[in-house]
Motif scaffolding. Structure first.
Motif, PDB file in Angstrom:
ATOM      1  N   GLU A   1       3.334  15.099   1.313  1.00 53.64           N
ATOM      2  CA  GLU A   1       3.473  16.116  -0.175  1.00 53.64           C
ATOM      3  C   GLU A   1       3.637  15.409  -1.174  1.00 53.64           C
ATOM      4  OE1 GLU A   1       6.564  18.378   1.338  1.00 53.64           O
ATOM      5  OE2 GLU A   1       6.023  20.012   2.269  1.00 53.64           O
ATOM      6  N   PHE A   2       4.207  13.845  -0.852  1.00 52.86           N
ATOM      7  CA  PHE A   2       4.820  13.196  -1.639  1.00 52.86           C
ATOM      8  C   PHE A   2       3.845  11.981  -2.833  1.00 52.86           C
ATOM      9  CE2 PHE A   2       7.129  12.392   1.206  1.00 52.86           C
ATOM     10  CZ  PHE A   2       7.133  10.608   1.304  1.00 52.86           C
ATOM     11  N   ILE A   3       2.921  11.312  -1.774  1.00 54.89           N
ATOM     12  CA  ILE A   3       2.100  10.716  -2.248  1.00 54.89           C
ATOM     13  C   ILE A   3       0.590  10.654  -2.397  1.00 54.89           C
ATOM     14  CG2 ILE A   3       1.322   8.204  -1.040  1.00 54.89           C
ATOM     15  CD1 ILE A   3       3.650   8.179   0.759  1.00 54.89           C
ATOM     16  N   ILE A   4       0.581   9.961  -3.231  1.00 53.50           N
ATOM     17  CA  ILE A   4      -1.614   9.972  -3.194  1.00 53.50           C
ATOM     18  C   ILE A   4      -2.037   8.145  -3.130  1.00 53.50           C
ATOM     19  CG2 ILE A   4      -2.896   9.600  -5.206  1.00 53.50           C
ATOM     20  CD1 ILE A   4      -1.038  11.878  -7.059  1.00 53.50           C
ATOM     21  N   GLU A   5      -2.540   8.186  -2.666  1.00 50.97           N
ATOM     22  CA  GLU A   5      -3.491   7.259  -2.034  1.00 50.97           C
ATOM     23  C   GLU A   5      -4.214   6.382  -2.671  1.00 50.97           C
ATOM     24  OE1 GLU A   5      -4.056   6.342   2.211  1.00 50.97           O
ATOM     25  OE2 GLU A   5      -2.761   7.763   3.098  1.00 50.97           O
ATOM     26  N   PHE A   6      -4.352   5.101  -2.798  1.00 52.21           N
ATOM     27  CA  PHE A   6      -5.501   4.637  -3.489  1.00 52.21           C
ATOM     28  C   PHE A   6      -5.961   3.442  -2.951  1.00 52.21           C
ATOM     29  CE2 PHE A   6      -2.272   6.020  -6.947  1.00 52.21           C
ATOM     30  CZ  PHE A   6      -3.434   6.446  -7.748  1.00 52.21           C
ATOM     31  N   LYS A   7      -7.504   3.572  -3.164  1.00 51.98           N
ATOM     32  CA  LYS A   7      -8.156   2.932  -1.858  1.00 51.98           C
ATOM     33  C   LYS A   7      -9.325   2.464  -2.253  1.00 51.98           C
ATOM     34  CE  LYS A   7      -7.453   5.707   1.914  1.00 51.98           C
ATOM     35  NZ  LYS A   7      -7.817   6.850   2.976  1.00 51.98           N
TER      36      LYS A   7
ATOM     37  N   GLN B   1      10.315  14.216   4.256  1.00 51.79           N
ATOM     38  CA  GLN B   1       9.081  14.669   4.020  1.00 51.79           C
ATOM     39  C   GLN B   1       7.904  14.336   4.707  1.00 51.79           C
ATOM     40  OE1 GLN B   1       9.543  18.112   2.844  1.00 51.79           O
ATOM     41  NE2 GLN B   1      12.109  17.986   2.847  1.00 51.79           N
ATOM     42  N   PRO B   2       6.665  15.634   5.523  1.00 48.34           N
ATOM     43  CA  PRO B   2       5.740  14.492   5.271  1.00 48.34           C
ATOM     44  C   PRO B   2       4.749  13.555   3.456  1.00 48.34           C
ATOM     45  CG  PRO B   2       5.699  16.936   6.124  1.00 48.34           C
ATOM     46  CD  PRO B   2       6.929  16.641   5.083  1.00 48.34           C
ATOM     47  N   LYS B   3       3.985  12.699   3.988  1.00 45.91           N
ATOM     48  CA  LYS B   3       3.826  11.595   3.311  1.00 45.91           C
ATOM     49  C   LYS B   3       2.807  12.816   2.510  1.00 45.91           C
ATOM     50  CE  LYS B   3       2.592   8.522   6.122  1.00 45.91           C
ATOM     51  NZ  LYS B   3       2.176   7.011   5.916  1.00 45.91           N
TER      52      LYS B   3
END
Length: 56
Positions: A50-56, A46-48
């Motif tokens: 759709e299921f990943i929240i990036e924390f910066k 699946q495309p990232k």
């Protein structure tokens, strides 16, 4: 994965401040193909976004 301290994960990742809560964790690494019955099945990715929240 079960048996993890989700309150500590939430604290470390700052999830509470974002109105989020951890409910699962995913181990990363390499599989042992000799004991993996799924090794010959087609992979579904699946495309990232759709299921990943990036924390910066």
């Amino acid at each position: 994965m079960e048996g993890f301290n989700n309150a500590e994960y939430d604290k470390i990742l700052g999830l509470t401040e974002k109105g989020l809560k951890s409910v699962a964790i995913m181990p990363l690494g390499y599989r042992d193909e000799s004991g993996d019955w799924l090794v010959n099945l087609k992979k579904v990715r699946q495309p990232k976004s759709e299921f990943i929240i990036e924390f910066k």
